[in-house]
Design an enzyme around this catalytic site. Sequence first.
Site, PDB file in Angstrom:
ATOM      1  N   TYR A 144       0.864  -1.179   0.000  1.00 55.47           N
ATOM      2  CA  TYR A 144       0.000   0.000   0.000  1.00 55.47           C
ATOM      3  C   TYR A 144       0.901   1.229   0.000  1.00 55.47           C
ATOM      4  CZ  TYR A 144      -3.503   3.380   1.660  1.00 55.47           C
ATOM      5  OH  TYR A 144      -4.342   4.474   1.781  1.00 55.47           O
ATOM      6  N   ASP A 239       9.358   2.744  -0.444  1.00 58.09           N
ATOM      7  CA  ASP A 239       8.313   3.424   0.332  1.00 58.09           C
ATOM      8  C   ASP A 239       8.533   3.068   1.802  1.00 58.09           C
ATOM      9  OD1 ASP A 239       4.655   3.528   0.296  1.00 58.09           O
ATOM     10  OD2 ASP A 239       6.171   4.402   1.610  1.00 58.09           O
ATOM     11  N   LYS A 267       4.599   9.373   8.775  1.00 53.01           N
ATOM     12  CA  LYS A 267       4.407   8.809  10.108  1.00 53.01           C
ATOM     13  C   LYS A 267       5.414   9.325  11.143  1.00 53.01           C
ATOM     14  CE  LYS A 267       2.171   4.782   8.045  1.00 53.01           C
ATOM     15  NZ  LYS A 267       0.791   4.762   8.501  1.00 53.01           N
TER      16      LYS A 267
HETATM   17  P1  KE4 Z   1      -0.821   8.432   4.406  1.00 55.44           P
HETATM   18  O1  KE4 Z   1      -1.311   9.135   3.173  1.00 55.44           O
HETATM   19  O2  KE4 Z   1      -1.919   7.591   5.060  1.00 55.44           O
HETATM   20  O3  KE4 Z   1      -0.122   9.384   5.402  1.00 55.44           O
HETATM   21  O4  KE4 Z   1       0.340   7.420   3.988  1.00 55.44           O
HETATM   22  C1  KE4 Z   1       0.053   6.447   3.012  1.00 55.44           C
HETATM   23  C2  KE4 Z   1       1.017   5.287   3.147  1.00 55.44           C
HETATM   24  C3  KE4 Z   1       2.047   5.180   2.230  1.00 55.44           C
HETATM   25  N1  KE4 Z   1       2.950   4.176   2.302  1.00 55.44           N
HETATM   26  C4  KE4 Z   1       2.876   3.251   3.278  1.00 55.44           C
HETATM   27  C5  KE4 Z   1       3.892   2.148   3.327  1.00 55.44           C
HETATM   28  C6  KE4 Z   1       1.846   3.308   4.255  1.00 55.44           C
HETATM   29  O5  KE4 Z   1       1.787   2.365   5.229  1.00 55.44           O
HETATM   30  C7  KE4 Z   1       0.901   4.348   4.188  1.00 55.44           C
HETATM   31  C8  KE4 Z   1      -0.249   4.465   5.167  1.00 55.44           C
HETATM   32  N2  KE4 Z   1      -0.401   3.362   6.087  1.00 55.44           N
HETATM   33  C9  KE4 Z   1      -1.747   3.118   6.541  1.00 55.44           C
HETATM   34  C10 KE4 Z   1      -1.653   1.985   7.570  1.00 55.44           C
HETATM   35  N3  KE4 Z   1      -1.584   0.726   6.971  1.00 55.44           N
HETATM   36  C11 KE4 Z   1      -2.401   4.333   7.108  1.00 55.44           C
HETATM   37  C12 KE4 Z   1      -3.620   4.061   7.952  1.00 55.44           C
HETATM   38  C13 KE4 Z   1      -4.868   4.602   7.317  1.00 55.44           C
HETATM   39  O6  KE4 Z   1      -5.026   4.475   6.070  1.00 55.44           O
HETATM   40  O7  KE4 Z   1      -5.712   5.139   8.081  1.00 55.44           O
END
Ligand code: KE4
Length: 428
Positions: A144, A239, A267
């Site tokens: 993701y 990533d 994060k």
């Molecule tokens: P954000 O746009 O949610 O800040 O980051 C996206 C993202 C990009 N790359 C990786 C490896 C990530 O894990 C994420 C976001 N992680 C999820 C948790 N699995 C965010 C939680 C959510 O979607 O509420």
Amino acid sequence: MSTERSISAFARARNVIAGGVNSPVRAFRAVGGSPVFMKSGAGARMRSLDDREYLDYVLSWGPLILGHAHPDVVKAITAAAARGSSFGTPTEAESELAELIVAMVPSIERVRFTSSGTEATMSAVRLARGFTGRDAIVKFAGCYHGHGDAFLIAAGSGALTNGVPNSPGVPEGVARDTIVLPYNDAAAVRGAFEANPDRIAAVIVEPYAGNMGLVLPEAGYLQALRELCTQYGALLIFDEVMTGFRVGRGGAQERENVLPDLTTLGKVIGGGLPVGAFGGRADVMDLLSPAGPVYQAGTLSGNPLAMAAGIATLKAIRDDATLFERLEVLTKLLTEGLTAVFDKHGVAQTTAYAGSMFGLFFTAGPVRDLTGAMTSDTERYKKYFHGMLDRGIYLAPAQFEAGFVSTAHTVKDVEQTIEAADEVLATL
Ligand code: KE4
């Protein structure tokens, strides 16, 4: 155990917020029941609207490596807020956080801040396409990278959890330029390059895949990606939004000694405030507007309060020589303790950990990619989740997520968790 206030809060939210939440995975769709609304956090714990305390292994999905409301972070944000929340001008705090990242992440020479991980990955892919003049990208099933159109094909995390890994609304024209391959299969990547020798701008990968549960790279896999990208003139994007400053000071790239061309972060670097970043080779990053033609922008990118929280967090990481060693010891204790109680009760599991992140699948495994992850018994995970929640342990409300440990967690917390799991597994 009362959750009345959370239930009525969720009813209120659903009247005015789509699905009642601002990010799908929070809605408990994968585990059933009504989401617990929190009102405060301190250290390793959160307190719900119903005044129930929970030991937290989600930590806002990774950012809170120092735990909730760490005094240094609160002080930094408060002081920054008193000076004004945003100026829309350059500030030195941005350079200070960028210098901390450049100093600790081996491959990063230049940084650009965004307000989310999604913006960081979207921008990194646009930059790779601009730098190479090519259109296609390679991603891996179950990984993701946020909710950008190019990534919502066979996506992990909430997309997978909610059964829509290929989201409606992504135009065929976009999907055509995203090549999806199985994780941990270097031969498949070689095959994609051989079939598209001059088409692939970048390979984007979670070096430790934390969005289908936790799936670690097999020996040589990341190095193979590095060599194939170099051979075919594509950029390698790690990533590290989740793994950055979570699995080690220099992220997965330092642990694995594999240098990507671009890295995305998020994060932890925001210490709980909205920050994303992408960075890497200066010759690539300098193609970004205003230095170069590839456009990327953001009203609140580099926001002073977010920078202050990030600086306080990364300074704590930089200055505590044994921080990651202590975190890994505690995470290992937790993972091995859980494995032992699962085995005691004859419940099939596959666990993994790296630094302060961990994963647990309800399957005997092995789990080396999304196909393996999907053999997990999600019905059992549901029962396990609620059993632990009833005992005051807050785990990810979805099987296809990772768990996190903070510097605020203690050995006693881990023992409490393992005891709770022992009780719950006896009921499964
Ligand atoms: P954000 O746009 O949610 O800040 O980051 C996206 C993202 C990009 N790359 C990786 C490896 C990530 O894990 C994420 C976001 N992680 C999820 C948790 N699995 C965010 C939680 C959510 O979607 O509420």
